[in-house]
Design a protein around this motif. Structure first.
Motif, short mmCIF file in Angstrom:
data_model
loop_
_atom_site.label_atom_id
_atom_site.label_comp_id
_atom_site.label_asym_id
_atom_site.label_seq_id
_atom_site.Cartn_x
_atom_site.Cartn_y
_atom_site.Cartn_z
N GLY A 350 -24.63 -13.39 -1.84
CA GLY A 350 -24.29 -12.08 -2.40
C GLY A 350 -24.16 -12.09 -3.90
N ALA A 351 -24.60 -13.16 -4.56
CA ALA A 351 -24.57 -13.23 -6.02
C ALA A 351 -25.92 -12.75 -6.56
CB ALA A 351 -24.25 -14.64 -6.46
N ARG A 352 -26.07 -12.82 -7.89
CA ARG A 352 -27.27 -12.26 -8.51
C ARG A 352 -27.88 -13.27 -9.48
NH1 ARG A 352 -28.56 -8.64 -13.04
NH2 ARG A 352 -26.43 -8.95 -13.79
N LEU A 353 -29.20 -13.45 -9.35
CA LEU A 353 -29.95 -14.28 -10.28
C LEU A 353 -31.02 -13.42 -10.95
CD1 LEU A 353 -31.28 -17.87 -9.78
CD2 LEU A 353 -32.87 -16.07 -10.51
N GLU A 354 -31.12 -13.53 -12.26
CA GLU A 354 -32.11 -12.76 -13.01
C GLU A 354 -32.88 -13.69 -13.94
OE1 GLU A 354 -32.34 -9.05 -16.25
OE2 GLU A 354 -30.41 -9.71 -15.43
N VAL A 355 -34.21 -13.59 -13.88
CA VAL A 355 -35.06 -14.36 -14.80
C VAL A 355 -35.13 -13.61 -16.13
CG1 VAL A 355 -37.38 -15.22 -15.25
CG2 VAL A 355 -36.42 -15.35 -12.93
N LEU A 356 -34.70 -14.29 -17.20
CA LEU A 356 -34.64 -13.66 -18.52
C LEU A 356 -35.90 -13.90 -19.33
CD1 LEU A 356 -30.98 -14.62 -19.49
CD2 LEU A 356 -31.77 -12.55 -18.36
N GLY A 357 -36.62 -14.97 -19.05
CA GLY A 357 -37.82 -15.30 -19.80
C GLY A 357 -38.01 -16.80 -19.91
N TYR A 358 -38.86 -17.19 -20.85
CA TYR A 358 -39.18 -18.60 -21.05
C TYR A 358 -38.84 -19.03 -22.48
CZ TYR A 358 -42.09 -18.32 -16.80
OH TYR A 358 -42.56 -18.15 -15.52
N VAL A 359 -38.50 -20.30 -22.63
CA VAL A 359 -38.35 -20.90 -23.97
C VAL A 359 -39.15 -22.20 -24.01
CG1 VAL A 359 -36.10 -19.91 -24.43
CG2 VAL A 359 -36.23 -22.14 -23.32
#
Length: 359
Positions: A350-359
Motif C-alpha cells: 500500500g505504499a507508493r513508488l515513483e520513477v523520477l528520472g535518470y542520472v
C-alpha cells in the motif's frame, strides 16, 4: 469517502445527516468574491466534535476570508455555514451575537488590551456578556491556571513574553466556554520553542475539554504537530483533505507537495538538476505509511542495495503515532528487474513508488 470529508452541494441546514450528527462545523459550497477577486470558490468541509482541523495554504489562498466567515465577521455570497446545527450565514447581526459566544478566537498578534491586567483581559468577554464580577474573575483564575499563568493575574501585557501573551489570548478565548476555537496564524509571531509549547497547550486543552479547533496556518509543521486532519486551500478551493499522516505520506495536489517541501526529505539538489530521460541510474522516490515503512521495507531495501541499488536520501518520522517515511533510491538503469521487484513489494504494502528520472 471518509464521512468527515466533503459534503454534497445543495444540502439544506435543516436536513438530518446521521453520520455527521456530532459535527460542530459544516460548510457547504461557500463562495465569496471581492469585486473581481474570488476569495472562496465553493468550499465544503465538515469538522466533527473534538477534532483539530488544520487549514493550510499560501498567502492569498483564502484562509483569512474562510475564518472570518466561520466567526460571522464576513458574509458569504452563497453557500451555507452551519455551527452546532445552526446556519449563521443569513442571520441578522443581533441574532449572531449569542452564537459568536460559542466561538473562541486566538490571533497572531494577541490583541490584548494593554491598560488591563491579565486577569481583566481574560474576564473581558464575560464582562461584556454581563456576568457578575465575582463569577467572571473566578473563571479567569481557573483559565489562567489551565494555561499555566496563575501567577501573572495582576501583571499587564507589557510585562509578558510573546508566549505568555498568547497563553492569555487562549485563556480569554475560552472564557465563555466555546464549542469551537478558531486559531488565525496564532504561532506565526513566536519563536520555534515557544510555538511548540503553545501547540502542546492547545492539544492538551483539546483533550481535556473535548474542544473542536480549526487552525488557519501557512506552516506545515504546525499541522503535523497538532492537527488530526488537514485541508489544503488554494485559490479559494479545497484541493486536498485527509488525515494528517496520509497527506504527509502521499500528497496528491501539487500545492500540497510544494507546501510540504520543507517538511519532507527532498532529492539532493545536485541530483535533481541532473535528472533526465536517460543515464546510468534510475532515481525513484518511495513514500511509506505504517508498519511496512518501519520493518519489511528495510529488508527489501537491503536486497535492492545488494543487487546494485543505492540509498540516496531519506528519513522516517512518526506522525499521529504512525511511522511515515520517504526515501530516494538509485537503481542500475540496466537492471529494471530490480526496480520491478521493489515496486511489486512496495505497492503490495500500500505504499507508493515513483520513477523520477535518470542520472
Amino acid at each position: 469517502m471518509n464521512s468527515h470529508a466533503f459534503i454534497p452541494v445543495g444540502i439544506e441546514a435543516s436536513e438530518s445527516l446521521p453520520h455527521l450528527k456530532d459535527e460542530v462545523v459544516r460548510l457547504v459550497d461557500v463562495r465569496r468574491r471581492f469585486n473581481r477577486t474570488i476569495a472562496l470558490d465553493g468550499v465544503s468541509l465538515s469538522v466533527p466534535k473534538g477534532q483539530i482541523l488544520g487549514i493550510i495554504g499560501r498567502s492569498g489562498a483564502g484562509k483569512s476570508t474562510l475564518i472570518r466567515c466561520l466567526n460571522g465577521l464576513e458574509r458569504p455570497d452563497s453557500g451555507q455555514i452551519v455551527i452546532e446545527g445552526k446556519r449563521i450565514d443569513q442571520l441578522p447581526e443581533r441574532s449572531l451575537q449569542p452564537l459568536r459566544r460559542r466561538i473562541g478566537m486566538i490571533f497572531q498578534h494577541f490583541n490584548l488590551l494593554s491598560a488591563k491586567t491579565v486577569e481583566a483581559n481574560v474576564a473581558l468577554p464575560l464582562k461584556i456578556e454581563g456576568v457578575p464580577k465575582a463569577e467572571r474573575l473566578a473563571r479567569a483564575r481557573e483559565l489562567l491556571d489551565l494555561v499555566g499563568l496563575s501567577d501573572k493575574a495582576k501583571a499587564y501585557p507589557a510585562q509578558l513574553s510573546g508566549g505568555q501573551k498568547q497563553r492569555v489570548g487562549i485563556a480569554r478565548a475560552l472564557a465563555a466556554r466555546p464549542a469551537l476555537l478558531l486559531s488565525d496564524e496564532a504561532t506565526s509571531a513566536l519563536d520555534p520553542e515557544t510555538t511548540r509549547s503553545i501547540l502542546a497547550l492547545l492539544r492538551d486543552i483539546n483533550k481535556k475539554l473535548g474542544l473542536t479547533i480549526v487552525l488557519i496556518t501557512h506552516e506545515m509543521d504546525v499541522v503535523r504537530t497538532i492537527a488530526d486532519r488537514v485541508a489544503v486551500i488554494d485559490a479559494g478551493r479545497i484541493v486536498e483533505e485527509g488525515d494528517v499522516r496520509s497527506v504527509f505520506a502521499n500528497p496528491q495536489a501539487q500545492i500540497t507537495k510544494s507546501l510540504l517541501a520543507g517538511s519532507r526529505p527532498q532529492l539532493p539538489g545536485h541530483l535533481e538538476t541532473r535528472l533526465g530521460p536517460s543515464g546510468d541510474q534510475i532515481v525513484v522516490s518511495v513514500d511509506l505509511l505504517g508498519s511496512y515503512g518501519q520493518q519489511q521495507f528495510f529488508a527489501d531495501l537491503a536486497q535492492t542495495i545488494k543487487n546494485g541499488g543505492a540509498l540516496l536520501q531519506g528519513s522516517l518520522e512518526h506522525i499521529q503515532g504512525e511511522p511515515v517515511a520517504r526515501f530516494f533510491i538509485g537503481i542500475p538503469a540496466g537492471n529494471t528487474a530490480i526496480l520491478e521487484r521493489l515496486r511489486m513489494k512496495i505497492e503490495a504494502a500500500g505504499a507508493r513508488l515513483e520513477v523520477l528520472g535518470y542520472v
